[in-house]
Design an enzyme around this catalytic site. Structure first.
Site, PDB file in Angstrom:
ATOM      1  N   LYS A 128     -42.667   2.255   5.157  1.00  0.00           N
ATOM      2  CA  LYS A 128     -42.656   1.518   3.892  1.00  0.00           C
ATOM      3  C   LYS A 128     -41.839   0.237   4.034  1.00  0.00           C
ATOM      4  O   LYS A 128     -42.301  -0.859   3.701  1.00  0.00           O
ATOM      5  CB  LYS A 128     -42.076   2.386   2.773  1.00  0.00           C
ATOM      6  CG  LYS A 128     -42.145   1.720   1.403  1.00  0.00           C
ATOM      7  CD  LYS A 128     -41.204   2.359   0.403  1.00  0.00           C
ATOM      8  CE  LYS A 128     -39.805   1.798   0.552  1.00  0.00           C
ATOM      9  NZ  LYS A 128     -38.905   2.172  -0.557  1.00  0.00           N
ATOM     10  N   ASP A 166     -44.810   3.332  -1.665  1.00  0.00           N
ATOM     11  CA  ASP A 166     -43.577   3.826  -2.285  1.00  0.00           C
ATOM     12  C   ASP A 166     -43.959   4.903  -3.295  1.00  0.00           C
ATOM     13  O   ASP A 166     -45.100   5.366  -3.322  1.00  0.00           O
ATOM     14  CB  ASP A 166     -42.783   2.679  -2.918  1.00  0.00           C
ATOM     15  CG  ASP A 166     -43.425   2.150  -4.199  1.00  0.00           C
ATOM     16  OD1 ASP A 166     -44.613   2.480  -4.472  1.00  0.00           O
ATOM     17  OD2 ASP A 166     -42.750   1.424  -4.941  1.00  0.00           O
TER      18      ASP A 166
END
Length: 212
Positions: free
Chosen positions: A122, A140
């Site tokens: 991420k 996320d």
């Protein structure tokens, strides 16, 4: 399959219209500052991170500065972001790795980024997209939740969700699409109380927790 493709195309078009100019909300002046800010953003709001990074980057400007700093000084400056001891350790170890392995420069590829302490896919994709303009699908909590609600994936593992979304979203849209879902998740499709009555994607949503 054609029906699903058309539905996803419509979702993309609506999100682009609602959020036409998306970019990360984390304050930064270069790739290294963005990397640090993204590490700090774990389980913390962008607003809180932005309140911290100003004083932090005034004190420590380069990977060498962070590498040589007193860890307790870093901890004190980032404390409001939560989990500050672990974050400080990750940031300092990451800075040391950058100084030792990459001549103090943030690498512009996924493989090297995820090899740094405290940097997962991420964080790496955020940096690649915002600092280097390289397509990446940021997964996320918002993206994971909403992509399931919109039946774009049935997986819960972030890496599998990333792969599912990359398969149905054009590569050139990966960065923007991730940010579109993040903005949408913050404003409308919230975790506990999604505002379905105000949702511009309501007629395209099959979620079992849809509020009518």
């Amino acid at each position: 399959m054609t029906g699903k493709k058309n539905r996803i195309r419509e979702i993309r078009q609506i999100l682009r219209a609602q959020y036409p100019d998306v970019k990360t909300q984390l304050k930064h002046n270069n790739a290294f500052e963005l990397l640090v800010a993204t590490i700090l953003s774990a389980q913390c709001t962008d607003r809180q991170v932005n309140a911290v990074v100003g004083p932090l980057f005034e004190k420590f400007k380069t990977p060498n500065d962070f590498a040589e700093a007193d860890l307790k000084e870093i901890q004190a400056l980032i404390r409001p972001t939560g989990f500050y001891k672990n974050k400080a350790k990750h940031i300092q170890n990451c800075a040391r790795d950058l100084a030792e392995r990459f001549n103090g420069r943030v690498p512009g590829n996924l493989e090297d980024l995820v090899s740094l302490p405290g940097v997962g896919r991420k964080t790496a994709n955020v940096v690649l997209g915002a600092a280097f303009g390289i397509p990446g699908m940021v997964v996320d909590t918002h993206v994971a939740r909403i992509s399931r609600r919109l039946d774009m994936t049935r997986n819960k593992d972030p890496e599998k969700i990333e792969a599912d979304l990359m398969a149905v979203i054009p590569k050139k849209e990966w960065n923007a699409f991730s940010l579109n879902l993040i903005f949408f998740g913050r404003q409308i499709c919230k975790a506990r109380k999604p505002e379905c009555e105000n949702c511009f994607l309501a007629n395209l949503c099959y979620s079992t927790d849809k509020r009518t």
